[in-house]
Scaffold this motif. Structure first.
Motif, PDB file in Angstrom:
ATOM      1  N   UNK A 281       0.856  -1.182   0.000  1.00  0.00           N
ATOM      2  CA  UNK A 281       0.000   0.000   0.000  1.00  0.00           C
ATOM      3  C   UNK A 281       0.896   1.238   0.000  1.00  0.00           C
ATOM      4  N   UNK A 282       0.699   2.093  -0.984  1.00  0.00           N
ATOM      5  CA  UNK A 282       1.564   3.261  -1.170  1.00  0.00           C
ATOM      6  C   UNK A 282       0.892   4.468  -0.513  1.00  0.00           C
ATOM      7  N   UNK A 283       1.055   4.575   0.790  1.00  0.00           N
ATOM      8  CA  UNK A 283       0.441   5.669   1.552  1.00  0.00           C
ATOM      9  C   UNK A 283      -0.031   5.176   2.899  1.00  0.00           C
ATOM     10  N   UNK A 284       0.667   5.555   3.950  1.00  0.00           N
ATOM     11  CA  UNK A 284       0.361   5.002   5.269  1.00  0.00           C
ATOM     12  C   UNK A 284      -0.959   5.529   5.819  1.00  0.00           C
ATOM     13  N   UNK A 285      -1.315   6.786   5.524  1.00  0.00           N
ATOM     14  CA  UNK A 285      -2.567   7.325   6.067  1.00  0.00           C
ATOM     15  C   UNK A 285      -3.773   6.602   5.488  1.00  0.00           C
ATOM     16  N   UNK A 286      -3.759   6.358   4.176  1.00  0.00           N
ATOM     17  CA  UNK A 286      -4.853   5.616   3.557  1.00  0.00           C
ATOM     18  C   UNK A 286      -4.949   4.215   4.139  1.00  0.00           C
ATOM     19  N   UNK A 287      -3.817   3.593   4.388  1.00  0.00           N
ATOM     20  CA  UNK A 287      -3.834   2.256   4.981  1.00  0.00           C
ATOM     21  C   UNK A 287      -4.418   2.292   6.391  1.00  0.00           C
ATOM     22  N   UNK A 288      -3.979   3.248   7.196  1.00  0.00           N
ATOM     23  CA  UNK A 288      -4.477   3.336   8.570  1.00  0.00           C
ATOM     24  C   UNK A 288      -5.988   3.490   8.613  1.00  0.00           C
ATOM     25  N   UNK A 289      -6.514   4.371   7.748  1.00  0.00           N
ATOM     26  CA  UNK A 289      -7.958   4.620   7.751  1.00  0.00           C
ATOM     27  C   UNK A 289      -8.716   3.445   7.159  1.00  0.00           C
ATOM     28  N   UNK A 290      -8.290   2.982   5.986  1.00  0.00           N
ATOM     29  CA  UNK A 290      -9.018   1.934   5.290  1.00  0.00           C
ATOM     30  C   UNK A 290      -9.093   0.633   6.058  1.00  0.00           C
ATOM     31  N   UNK A 291      -7.986   0.281   6.722  1.00  0.00           N
ATOM     32  CA  UNK A 291      -7.928  -1.004   7.414  1.00  0.00           C
ATOM     33  C   UNK A 291      -8.075  -0.886   8.928  1.00  0.00           C
ATOM     34  N   UNK A 292      -8.352   0.316   9.415  1.00  0.00           N
ATOM     35  CA  UNK A 292      -8.554   0.485  10.843  1.00  0.00           C
ATOM     36  C   UNK A 292      -7.320   0.179  11.665  1.00  0.00           C
ATOM     37  N   UNK A 293      -6.164   0.618  11.162  1.00  0.00           N
ATOM     38  CA  UNK A 293      -4.888   0.384  11.847  1.00  0.00           C
ATOM     39  C   UNK A 293      -4.259   1.743  12.161  1.00  0.00           C
ATOM     40  N   UNK A 294      -4.761   2.472  13.140  1.00  0.00           N
ATOM     41  CA  UNK A 294      -4.325   3.847  13.367  1.00  0.00           C
ATOM     42  C   UNK A 294      -2.860   3.992  13.755  1.00  0.00           C
ATOM     43  N   UNK A 295      -2.228   2.927  14.221  1.00  0.00           N
ATOM     44  CA  UNK A 295      -0.832   3.009  14.641  1.00  0.00           C
ATOM     45  C   UNK A 295       0.121   2.337  13.658  1.00  0.00           C
ATOM     46  N   UNK A 296      -0.372   1.965  12.485  1.00  0.00           N
ATOM     47  CA  UNK A 296       0.475   1.283  11.511  1.00  0.00           C
ATOM     48  C   UNK A 296       1.642   2.179  11.092  1.00  0.00           C
ATOM     49  N   UNK A 297       2.793   1.571  10.895  1.00  0.00           N
ATOM     50  CA  UNK A 297       3.993   2.282  10.462  1.00  0.00           C
ATOM     51  C   UNK A 297       4.420   1.754   9.093  1.00  0.00           C
ATOM     52  N   UNK A 298       5.425   2.385   8.503  1.00  0.00           N
ATOM     53  CA  UNK A 298       5.955   1.918   7.232  1.00  0.00           C
ATOM     54  C   UNK A 298       6.608   0.551   7.411  1.00  0.00           C
ATOM     55  N   UNK A 299       6.651  -0.181   6.314  1.00  0.00           N
ATOM     56  CA  UNK A 299       7.334  -1.471   6.321  1.00  0.00           C
ATOM     57  C   UNK A 299       6.374  -2.639   6.423  1.00  0.00           C
ATOM     58  N   UNK A 300       6.877  -3.812   6.815  1.00  0.00           N
ATOM     59  CA  UNK A 300       6.034  -5.011   6.875  1.00  0.00           C
ATOM     60  C   UNK A 300       4.973  -4.895   7.963  1.00  0.00           C
ATOM     61  N   UNK A 301       3.802  -5.448   7.680  1.00  0.00           N
ATOM     62  CA  UNK A 301       2.701  -5.437   8.628  1.00  0.00           C
ATOM     63  C   UNK A 301       2.530  -6.838   9.223  1.00  0.00           C
ATOM     64  N   UNK A 302       2.063  -6.933  10.443  1.00  0.00           N
ATOM     65  CA  UNK A 302       1.971  -8.247  11.097  1.00  0.00           C
ATOM     66  C   UNK A 302       0.868  -9.133  10.526  1.00  0.00           C
ATOM     67  N   UNK A 303      -0.160  -8.539   9.943  1.00  0.00           N
ATOM     68  CA  UNK A 303      -1.276  -9.327   9.435  1.00  0.00           C
ATOM     69  C   UNK A 303      -1.098  -9.604   7.935  1.00  0.00           C
ATOM     70  N   UNK A 304      -1.830 -10.593   7.463  1.00  0.00           N
ATOM     71  CA  UNK A 304      -1.891 -10.896   6.037  1.00  0.00           C
ATOM     72  C   UNK A 304      -3.109 -10.210   5.434  1.00  0.00           C
TER      73      UNK A 304
END
Length: 229
Positions: free
Chosen positions: A167-190
């Protein structure tokens, strides 16, 4: 998200057989956005700049995904910018650094022009987006649109089964997937069965990242894709 929209997403684009570029008939999309208007590429193979009128008319349009089965990485932008909607090319706005970062990160042997996007599946790469409709800026999107876009993306990933989703954009990822504390790089979930990564937005207005640091961020993903799970 006070950054311009620079990704793209809409209808699935059929992947051509190995060693061949998909022809016009294969690349014809099917689904349109809310207004029912699909993008009409400007100038065909020419790389001319769309006019101000063409850019204004591109709002709310959609453009085809570059996608197929078995990709190594499916890149996910926020939504199409007006340049993308006017030209039919992903990350098309001058100054967007997606294509240079893709090359600097080691995904392509040279920097591709946006008009060469259909070469990407040959490198195991594809592009889609969180939200289909084009807008001048990503902050014109609502949270509800991003959440719905994440749901659609999840279904698409399950259908096409890429190994990685970036996902190219951390803010869109945080909002879309409900992950407000997500950071750049690998994510723990699939996402489906795909491993998930978040990259910086390559917009030229993202002053937190230079061309070099963006390339390095893409390079980290490239290295991860080459590492056995």
């Amino acid at each position: 998200m006070a950054v311009p929209a620079d990704g793209s997403r809409a209808t699935d684009r059929t992947r051509a057989p190995a060693g061949r570029t998909a022809g016009p008939a294969e690349l014809a999309g099917g689904r349109t956005g809310r207004t029912g208007r699909t993008a009409v590429p400007v100038g065909g193979p020419e790389r001319r700049r769309p006019t101000r009128e063409e850019l204004a008319a591109a709002a709310e349009r959609t453009i085809p995904d570059v996608i197929g089965p078995g990709l190594t990485v499916l890149f996910v932008g926020i939504n199409p910018g007006l340049w993308s909607a006017a030209t039919g090319w992903h990350f098309a706005r001058p100054g967007n650094r997606f294509w240079p970062a893709l090359h600097r990160g080691g995904f392509t042997p040279r920097q591709l022009h946006p008009s060469e996007q259909d070469a990407l599946p040959g490198y195991g790469l594809g592009i889609t987006n969180m939200v289909a409709r084009a807008s001048a800026r990503a902050d014109e999107l609502t949270a509800a649109e991003l959440v719905e876009g994440a749901r659609i993306l999840t279904a698409k990933v399950r259908r096409h089964r890429p190994a990685w989703v970036a996902v190219v954009g951390v803010t869109a990822y945080r909002i879309g997937f409900g992950r407000p504390k997500a950071a750049f790089g690998p994510q723990p979930e699939l996402l489906g069965d795909a491993r998930l990564w978040v990259l910086p937005n390559p917009s030229g207005l993202n002053a937190h990242f230079t061309a070099e640091t963006l390339g390095a961020a893409f390079g980290e993903l490239r290295a991860a894709t080459a590492t056995p799970a």
